[in-house]
Design an enzyme around this catalytic site. Sequence first.
Site, PDB file in Angstrom:
ATOM      1  N   GLY A 177       0.828  -1.203   0.000  1.00 28.62           N
ATOM      2  CA  GLY A 177       0.000   0.000   0.000  1.00 28.62           C
ATOM      3  C   GLY A 177       0.857   1.245   0.000  1.00 28.62           C
ATOM      4  O   GLY A 177       1.856   1.318   0.723  1.00 28.62           O
TER       5      GLY A 177
ATOM      6  N   GLU B  86      -9.955  -1.112  -6.061  1.00 37.42           N
ATOM      7  CA  GLU B  86      -8.917  -0.476  -6.867  1.00 37.42           C
ATOM      8  C   GLU B  86      -9.195  -0.502  -8.373  1.00 37.42           C
ATOM      9  O   GLU B  86      -8.645   0.303  -9.109  1.00 37.42           O
ATOM     10  CB  GLU B  86      -7.561  -1.141  -6.598  1.00 37.42           C
ATOM     11  CG  GLU B  86      -7.115  -1.088  -5.154  1.00 37.42           C
ATOM     12  CD  GLU B  86      -6.888   0.317  -4.635  1.00 37.42           C
ATOM     13  OE1 GLU B  86      -6.382   1.164  -5.398  1.00 37.42           O
ATOM     14  OE2 GLU B  86      -7.240   0.577  -3.471  1.00 37.42           O
TER      15      GLU B  86
END
Length: 174
Positions: free
Chosen positions: A8, A84
């Site tokens: 991340g 995402e």
Amino acid sequence: MSDFWVFGYGSLMWNPGFDHTRSQQALLRGAHRSLCVYSWVHRGTEERPGLVFGLDRGGACRGMAYKVSASDRDQTIEYLRAREQVTMVYLEAWRKVTLQDGETVNALTYMVDRRHPQYAGALPLDEQLGIVLEAVGKSGRNPEYVLNTASHLGELGIRDHNVAWLASRLDETR
């Protein structure tokens, strides 16, 4: 199936949204954090896009790596794809990251697709600021996203000049 890692570099650092058994700072070489994606959903709309972070080629990026147990693999990848890949602006890729303890692991990453219409490229910081200030999407105001990322980077001791510059200007407008 086996345990796996997720890298991340933006909101996944401060809001991963999935179960993990371990987390650690990590370094990804060959890509850098960049506010290079026009957000048409989470932090803007097609009519008034916001900007969100992408991993763009070149350089290096410090972020967080999360270890996910094998039993959570399918649901975690499904969750990440739903989050995402709403508009398919990212390319799902497995990249080597070096954990803070020195271990190197393969991690699931989301690299920006430079051929996608939402790829903004390397916009000047003043232009980024103007876009971020005006944008709102289904996940909230764009300034909140940048400020949350900047705050979390600061807590982790990760210095990102561009993010810090934007955060200081956004703080001035509050």
